[in-house]
Design a protein around this motif. Structure first.
Motif, mmCIF file in Angstrom:
data_model
loop_
_atom_site.group_PDB
_atom_site.id
_atom_site.type_symbol
_atom_site.label_atom_id
_atom_site.label_comp_id
_atom_site.label_asym_id
_atom_site.label_seq_id
_atom_site.Cartn_x
_atom_site.Cartn_y
_atom_site.Cartn_z
ATOM 1 N N UNK A 28 1.178 2.789 13.390
ATOM 2 C CA UNK A 28 0.469 1.780 12.602
ATOM 3 C C UNK A 28 0.885 0.424 13.157
ATOM 4 N N UNK A 29 -0.107 -0.442 13.426
ATOM 5 C CA UNK A 29 0.242 -1.773 13.906
ATOM 6 C C UNK A 29 -0.759 -2.812 13.415
ATOM 7 N N UNK A 30 -0.269 -4.043 13.338
ATOM 8 C CA UNK A 30 -1.101 -5.208 13.010
ATOM 9 C C UNK A 30 -1.761 -5.117 11.644
ATOM 10 N N UNK A 31 -1.057 -4.616 10.638
ATOM 11 C CA UNK A 31 -1.586 -4.492 9.287
ATOM 12 C C UNK A 31 -0.858 -5.473 8.372
ATOM 13 N N UNK A 32 -1.622 -6.177 7.554
ATOM 14 C CA UNK A 32 -1.070 -7.123 6.579
ATOM 15 C C UNK A 32 -1.547 -6.714 5.192
ATOM 16 N N UNK A 33 -0.608 -6.559 4.264
ATOM 17 C CA UNK A 33 -0.959 -6.365 2.858
ATOM 18 C C UNK A 33 -0.781 -7.709 2.167
ATOM 19 N N UNK A 34 -1.867 -8.236 1.579
ATOM 20 C CA UNK A 34 -1.871 -9.574 0.991
ATOM 21 C C UNK A 34 -1.049 -9.698 -0.274
ATOM 22 N N UNK A 35 -0.792 -10.940 -0.677
ATOM 23 C CA UNK A 35 0.066 -11.213 -1.827
ATOM 24 C C UNK A 35 -0.551 -10.792 -3.153
ATOM 25 N N UNK A 36 -1.845 -10.517 -3.194
ATOM 26 C CA UNK A 36 -2.479 -10.050 -4.429
ATOM 27 C C UNK A 36 -2.498 -8.530 -4.537
ATOM 28 N N UNK A 37 -1.852 -7.837 -3.614
ATOM 29 C CA UNK A 37 -1.737 -6.376 -3.686
ATOM 30 C C UNK A 37 -0.536 -6.016 -4.562
ATOM 31 N N UNK A 38 -0.651 -4.894 -5.252
ATOM 32 C CA UNK A 38 0.449 -4.372 -6.068
ATOM 33 C C UNK A 38 0.525 -2.878 -5.852
ATOM 34 N N UNK A 39 1.723 -2.408 -5.488
ATOM 35 C CA UNK A 39 1.920 -0.984 -5.243
ATOM 36 C C UNK A 39 3.065 -0.512 -6.128
ATOM 37 N N UNK A 40 2.795 0.515 -6.941
ATOM 38 C CA UNK A 40 3.850 1.046 -7.799
ATOM 39 C C UNK A 40 3.769 2.564 -7.852
ATOM 40 N N UNK A 41 4.931 3.181 -7.804
ATOM 41 C CA UNK A 41 5.030 4.639 -7.876
ATOM 42 C C UNK A 41 6.043 5.033 -8.928
ATOM 43 N N UNK A 42 5.884 6.211 -9.463
ATOM 44 C CA UNK A 42 6.725 6.616 -10.577
ATOM 45 C C UNK A 42 7.966 7.388 -10.206
ATOM 46 N N UNK A 43 8.012 7.997 -9.020
ATOM 47 C CA UNK A 43 9.201 8.780 -8.697
ATOM 48 C C UNK A 43 9.865 8.238 -7.438
ATOM 49 N N UNK A 44 9.748 8.915 -6.316
ATOM 50 C CA UNK A 44 10.474 8.533 -5.107
ATOM 51 C C UNK A 44 9.537 8.160 -3.967
ATOM 52 N N UNK A 45 10.091 7.421 -2.998
ATOM 53 C CA UNK A 45 9.411 7.119 -1.732
ATOM 54 C C UNK A 45 8.195 6.224 -1.942
ATOM 55 N N UNK A 46 8.469 4.961 -2.179
ATOM 56 C CA UNK A 46 7.405 3.980 -2.389
ATOM 57 C C UNK A 46 7.614 2.843 -1.399
ATOM 58 N N UNK A 47 6.573 2.511 -0.627
ATOM 59 C CA UNK A 47 6.660 1.426 0.342
ATOM 60 C C UNK A 47 5.353 0.673 0.444
ATOM 61 N N UNK A 48 5.407 -0.555 0.917
ATOM 62 C CA UNK A 48 4.197 -1.346 1.087
ATOM 63 C C UNK A 48 3.262 -0.719 2.108
ATOM 64 N N UNK A 49 3.728 -0.521 3.308
ATOM 65 C CA UNK A 49 2.898 0.072 4.361
ATOM 66 C C UNK A 49 2.871 1.594 4.213
ATOM 67 N N UNK A 50 4.026 2.227 4.065
ATOM 68 C CA UNK A 50 4.080 3.689 3.933
ATOM 69 C C UNK A 50 5.141 4.097 2.918
ATOM 70 N N UNK A 51 4.768 5.028 2.044
ATOM 71 C CA UNK A 51 5.754 5.569 1.119
ATOM 72 C C UNK A 51 6.839 6.311 1.871
ATOM 73 N N UNK A 52 6.436 7.093 2.879
ATOM 74 C CA UNK A 52 7.398 7.846 3.679
ATOM 75 C C UNK A 52 6.899 7.956 5.111
#
Length: 189
Positions: A28-52
């Motif tokens: 994965x390259x050259x990807x931007x997640x903007x400031x109005x994005x929200x990512x939330x997970x309930x258990x394990x392995x949560x990331x902006x670009x990739x959870x795992x």
């Protein structure tokens, strides 16, 4: 790069949560997640670009020149770029359908090094575990990577976002770049 904004991912009882849930042997390259994005997970392995990011023996996942501006929250293994980096563990299913052996897992860990380079996090990263109305320990929270249990090459990455591990008195691994590195070598520069 390519910018995605106004994206909301809310997966309360799910593992591997991010723009990509789980990457295996991918680039994965050259990807931007903007400031109005929200990512939330309930258990394990949560990331902006990739959870795992994971891989069978010798499979390498590469993330380069990515920028997370989004807020990211989860329970454990939470990161601005990647929540959890690992190799396919013992008794887990390999990509060919067979199950990984103990020796195979050790060999995979020795041959697999994931690469994260030239990445930036400016989003706020929060790890908290709630049970009922009670907050428990959030564990392994990092600005770039929450936790790595694989070989890791981390180069030229930076974080300016707030990193928060809330709940309980047993918080483990809370870092500006990486929350925890365990079991395998890492080269950070």
């Amino acid at each position: 790069g390519y910018e995605v904004d106004n994206l909301v991912i809310k997966a309360e009882d799910t593992q591997n949560v991010g723009f990509f849930g789980n990457l295996q042997g991918a680039t994965v390259k050259n990807l931007i997640l903007g400031k109005n994005c929200k990512i939330s997970g309930g258990t394990n392995r949560v990331g902006g670009i990739a959870g795992a990011i994971t891989g069978d023996s010798g499979q390498v996942t590469t993330i380069t020149n990515c920028w997370n501006k989004a807020s990211v929250s989860g329970n454990n293994f939470v990161g601005g770029i990647v929540g959890f980096a690992y190799v396919t563990g013992e008794k887990c299913k390999l990509s060919d359908g067979t199950k990984q052996t103990a020796d195979g897992a050790k060999a995979a860990a020795a041959k697999t090094t994931h690469i994260v380079s030239n990445c930036t996090n400016t989003g706020n990263i929060t790890g908290v575990t709630t049970k009922g109305n009670e907050e428990k320990t959030g564990r392994d929270i990092g600005g770039i990577i929450g936790c790595s249990q694989a070989g890791l090459q981390l180069t030229n990455c930076r974080n300016t976002g707030d990193i928060t591990a809330k709940g309980g008195n047993k918080t483990q691994g809370c870092g500006g770049i990486v929350g925890k590195i365990a079991n395998n070598p890492a080269a950070i520069s």
